[in-house]
Scaffold this motif. Sequence first.
Motif, PDB file in Angstrom:
ATOM      1  N   LEU A 280       0.832  -1.198   0.000  1.00 26.15           N
ATOM      2  CA  LEU A 280       0.000   0.000   0.000  1.00 26.15           C
ATOM      3  C   LEU A 280       0.868   1.250   0.000  1.00 26.15           C
ATOM      4  O   LEU A 280       2.068   1.192   0.268  1.00 26.15           O
ATOM      5  CB  LEU A 280      -0.923   0.015   1.212  1.00 26.15           C
ATOM      6  CG  LEU A 280      -0.269   0.111   2.591  1.00 26.15           C
ATOM      7  CD1 LEU A 280      -1.136   0.952   3.520  1.00 26.15           C
ATOM      8  CD2 LEU A 280      -0.089  -1.278   3.206  1.00 26.15           C
ATOM      9  N   LEU A 281       0.253   2.357  -0.329  1.00 24.87           N
ATOM     10  CA  LEU A 281       0.958   3.631  -0.281  1.00 24.87           C
ATOM     11  C   LEU A 281       0.073   4.690   0.343  1.00 24.87           C
ATOM     12  O   LEU A 281      -1.159   4.556   0.365  1.00 24.87           O
ATOM     13  CB  LEU A 281       1.376   4.097  -1.681  1.00 24.87           C
ATOM     14  CG  LEU A 281       0.311   4.791  -2.546  1.00 24.87           C
ATOM     15  CD1 LEU A 281       0.978   5.722  -3.524  1.00 24.87           C
ATOM     16  CD2 LEU A 281      -0.543   3.763  -3.280  1.00 24.87           C
ATOM     17  N   THR A 282       0.711   5.717   0.847  1.00 21.14           N
ATOM     18  CA  THR A 282      -0.014   6.891   1.311  1.00 21.14           C
ATOM     19  C   THR A 282       0.264   8.023   0.344  1.00 21.14           C
ATOM     20  O   THR A 282       1.387   8.190  -0.141  1.00 21.14           O
ATOM     21  CB  THR A 282       0.444   7.306   2.720  1.00 21.14           C
ATOM     22  OG1 THR A 282       1.844   7.577   2.702  1.00 21.14           O
ATOM     23  CG2 THR A 282       0.141   6.212   3.724  1.00 21.14           C
ATOM     24  N   CYS A 283      -0.755   8.808   0.040  1.00 16.32           N
ATOM     25  CA  CYS A 283      -0.586   9.930  -0.861  1.00 16.32           C
ATOM     26  C   CYS A 283      -1.597  11.010  -0.506  1.00 16.32           C
ATOM     27  O   CYS A 283      -2.497  10.803   0.312  1.00 16.32           O
ATOM     28  CB  CYS A 283      -0.738   9.495  -2.322  1.00 16.32           C
ATOM     29  SG  CYS A 283      -2.309   8.657  -2.689  1.00 16.32           S
ATOM     30  N   GLY A 284      -1.439  12.145  -1.118  1.00 13.06           N
ATOM     31  CA  GLY A 284      -2.290  13.281  -0.824  1.00 13.06           C
ATOM     32  C   GLY A 284      -1.494  14.560  -0.958  1.00 13.06           C
ATOM     33  O   GLY A 284      -0.339  14.553  -1.399  1.00 13.06           O
ATOM     34  N   SER A 285      -2.070  15.673  -0.556  1.00 15.15           N
ATOM     35  CA  SER A 285      -1.378  16.938  -0.688  1.00 15.15           C
ATOM     36  C   SER A 285      -0.307  17.080   0.379  1.00 15.15           C
ATOM     37  O   SER A 285      -0.237  16.295   1.343  1.00 15.15           O
ATOM     38  CB  SER A 285      -2.382  18.091  -0.578  1.00 15.15           C
ATOM     39  OG  SER A 285      -1.767  19.324  -0.895  1.00 15.15           O
ATOM     40  N   VAL A 286       0.547  18.080   0.218  1.00 14.72           N
ATOM     41  CA  VAL A 286       1.645  18.278   1.151  1.00 14.72           C
ATOM     42  C   VAL A 286       1.114  18.585   2.552  1.00 14.72           C
ATOM     43  O   VAL A 286       0.110  19.278   2.718  1.00 14.72           O
ATOM     44  CB  VAL A 286       2.574  19.416   0.654  1.00 14.72           C
ATOM     45  CG1 VAL A 286       1.854  20.759   0.628  1.00 14.72           C
ATOM     46  CG2 VAL A 286       3.811  19.522   1.516  1.00 14.72           C
ATOM     47  N   ASP A 287       1.762  18.023   3.574  1.00 17.86           N
ATOM     48  CA  ASP A 287       1.456  18.282   4.977  1.00 17.86           C
ATOM     49  C   ASP A 287       0.082  17.769   5.386  1.00 17.86           C
ATOM     50  O   ASP A 287      -0.524  18.270   6.335  1.00 17.86           O
ATOM     51  CB  ASP A 287       1.580  19.785   5.289  1.00 17.86           C
ATOM     52  CG  ASP A 287       1.826  20.027   6.777  1.00 17.86           C
ATOM     53  OD1 ASP A 287       2.433  19.145   7.415  1.00 17.86           O
ATOM     54  OD2 ASP A 287       1.393  21.069   7.294  1.00 17.86           O
ATOM     55  N   ASP A 288      -0.417  16.762   4.670  1.00 17.23           N
ATOM     56  CA  ASP A 288      -1.676  16.141   5.095  1.00 17.23           C
ATOM     57  C   ASP A 288      -1.471  15.117   6.204  1.00 17.23           C
ATOM     58  O   ASP A 288      -2.439  14.601   6.749  1.00 17.23           O
ATOM     59  CB  ASP A 288      -2.370  15.459   3.899  1.00 17.23           C
ATOM     60  CG  ASP A 288      -3.129  16.447   3.026  1.00 17.23           C
ATOM     61  OD1 ASP A 288      -3.342  17.586   3.483  1.00 17.23           O
ATOM     62  OD2 ASP A 288      -3.500  16.067   1.900  1.00 17.23           O
ATOM     63  N   GLY A 289      -0.213  14.778   6.502  1.00 15.41           N
ATOM     64  CA  GLY A 289       0.069  13.878   7.618  1.00 15.41           C
ATOM     65  C   GLY A 289       0.368  12.453   7.226  1.00 15.41           C
ATOM     66  O   GLY A 289       0.144  11.533   8.016  1.00 15.41           O
ATOM     67  N   LYS A 290       0.912  12.261   6.022  1.00 15.70           N
ATOM     68  CA  LYS A 290       1.164  10.893   5.572  1.00 15.70           C
ATOM     69  C   LYS A 290       2.225  10.198   6.413  1.00 15.70           C
ATOM     70  O   LYS A 290       2.045   9.068   6.866  1.00 15.70           O
ATOM     71  CB  LYS A 290       1.580  10.929   4.088  1.00 15.70           C
ATOM     72  CG  LYS A 290       0.483  11.446   3.157  1.00 15.70           C
ATOM     73  CD  LYS A 290       0.934  11.540   1.724  1.00 15.70           C
ATOM     74  CE  LYS A 290       1.980  12.624   1.526  1.00 15.70           C
ATOM     75  NZ  LYS A 290       1.471  13.974   1.828  1.00 15.70           N
ATOM     76  N   SER A 291       3.365  10.866   6.606  1.00 19.21           N
ATOM     77  CA  SER A 291       4.433  10.252   7.404  1.00 19.21           C
ATOM     78  C   SER A 291       3.995  10.054   8.850  1.00 19.21           C
ATOM     79  O   SER A 291       4.341   9.047   9.495  1.00 19.21           O
ATOM     80  CB  SER A 291       5.689  11.120   7.348  1.00 19.21           C
ATOM     81  OG  SER A 291       6.154  11.246   6.022  1.00 19.21           O
ATOM     82  N   THR A 292       3.227  10.993   9.380  1.00 21.35           N
ATOM     83  CA  THR A 292       2.721  10.861  10.744  1.00 21.35           C
ATOM     84  C   THR A 292       1.815   9.641  10.872  1.00 21.35           C
ATOM     85  O   THR A 292       1.881   8.889  11.850  1.00 21.35           O
ATOM     86  CB  THR A 292       1.954  12.127  11.151  1.00 21.35           C
ATOM     87  OG1 THR A 292       2.824  13.255  11.059  1.00 21.35           O
ATOM     88  CG2 THR A 292       1.425  12.016  12.562  1.00 21.35           C
TER      89      THR A 292
END
Length: 662
Positions: free
Chosen positions: A41-53
């Motif tokens: 799976l992957l996480t994606c979205g706009s910048v600073d949406d909290g993916k790494s968190t």
Amino acid sequence: MSSSDTSTAGGSSYIAQEADRIASDIDGYLKQNERKEMLRLLTCGSVDDGKSTLIGRLLYDSKMVYEDQLAALEVDSDRYGTTDTDFDPALLTDGLRAEREQGITIDVAYRYFSTARRKFIIADTPGHEQYTRNMATGASTSDLAIILIDARHGVLTQTRRHAFIVSLLGIRHVVVAINKMDLVDFSEPVYDRIRSDFTDFAAKLDLPDVHFVPIAALHGENVVNKSEKMGWYGGATLMHLLETVHIASDRNLIDLRFPVQIVNRPNLNFRGFCGTLASGVVRQGDEVMVLPSRKTSRVKTIVSFEGELTEAFPPMATTLTLEDEIDVSRGDMLVHPRNLPRIGREFEAMLVWMTEEAMVPGRGYMIKQAHKLVPARISDLRYQLDINTLHRQEASELPLNGIGRCRFTTEEPLIYDPYKVNRTTGSFIVVDRLTNNTVGAGMILDVSGELSDAERSKQTVTDSPYVMEHTSSVDARERSRQLGHRAFTLWITGLTGAGKAALAYALERRLFDRGCAVHVLDGGNTRLGLSRGLGFGPDDRSEHLRRAAEVARLSNDAGMITIASFLSPSATDRDAARELIGAERFAEVYLSAPIDFCRKRTGNDYYDKAERGELHDVAGINAPYEAPEQPDLELPTHELDLDGCVERVMSLIDARGWFESA
């Protein structure tokens, strides 16, 4: 599984159980984990949406972080943290110094973890627009995508771009995680509004399985453990969705596609073909066809690191050996003879452009598909997509992160499937010839329903799943022994008036009297039937000759000798005919009479009308004729009589050994 069950599965009790299992039965533990299903799976979205968190919280709450890592992260959280807390989960994945200093993700970070139910490989992809290419890289192998949306900002342009790329790359399962709900007071109306906005946009995309989860990743709300602050949400937690989403049916187990990566020849007694099974199932004894040569054999053994197998399925990396010594090279593909992919030099694809220098149609590139690298050019940019509205726009070039539909032309045939059918054989990367940098990623489209009759007839392998190739029970050796000769094609080329038809029919008489099964395939006769409706322009001529070559191949397969009499002015078309029919049973005979001699032999004003502009596409006058540089036989028909030409052709046939039975 309830939320409490999920928490337990990811919590300390599960870790303790695993530790006990490792200590008491390491072999059993390894086998148990080997049998677990893998979810990419992957996480994606706009910048600073909290993916790494979010990923850090998944790892932390499922107890997949070692104590020394936690101690180091507490120190790094004081130095780089952006959460004003003792622990910043994002630092678990933002490993680059530049990422920590800026508080953003730049590269794709891969992390592995497991629970009682599944193993996971998770890709943390960048949100910044200039790193969209990295996001596409992470998505190319994923089964599921988590699209994060900041509850404060809602659906943004980059959210739409990532959702479209997820759809384009064929990811069937999507979890829309509406994050930072703590910053909007866990508001249900905010969640409902964002869900409605995304649903309206996604209705235009091919996303068959979409789930929505309101979360606060920093605090772990609805990530692994059920949130008590969002009692209005009655759905599953994110971890529960990841553990239970059904992906087994996503695998293509029907269409055998085995791209050959390496030919393994460690000694004289072993010759194996190594690769990763892209789709389908292969078993010992299966009949397989090698593309593009179309030679067939049967699977002798399936070899793996652990020994011989009776069958293999995707995505297993394995080695196949065949019963027959046939030519198989890197870049070839093994398939089932009655389930063929498409083969062609032209196709259309959706292209994601990944470099600062814009894509301009007409420029040459390299295409890498599976293990095959071929020169190609982008012959046409059909349109560019407006990522906000998904409307098509006319464009002369494709900028960085632009997505458009393009037509590609390759210098040699490509073996492919539509991307929706097979993600391995339907995808490719575009490589700059000078810098060797990857500049684009493409997904091949299924355009069979959009083709005109003329375009559809140019495809060398049918697109219909209901049309299958059948194999005769009578082989070539049996036909040759019964007929007393081998099957072959004499391809006679030369200008109009050079004497092609006269030579062809004289040869037919001579071979027939000798007892051969022979026929003439004449250019004029085929235009009255087989190629009726085709003109004399370059494209129609190519299609005319392709049809003739197909007839010659089928006749040769039936054991007959074919004498093909065609102007065939293009060297490329003649080479394509040789490749289709088979070089071992093909001879090019060039009638090299000059145009002045041909003008006299026509007995009419054919060439004169062409010079006056009354006739178009006349080879040698207002259209090119590419004389063969190395024909198998050259006959100066302005110097030799017909009998002399026939004798020379018969000598060629005899020298090739074609009068001998196989």
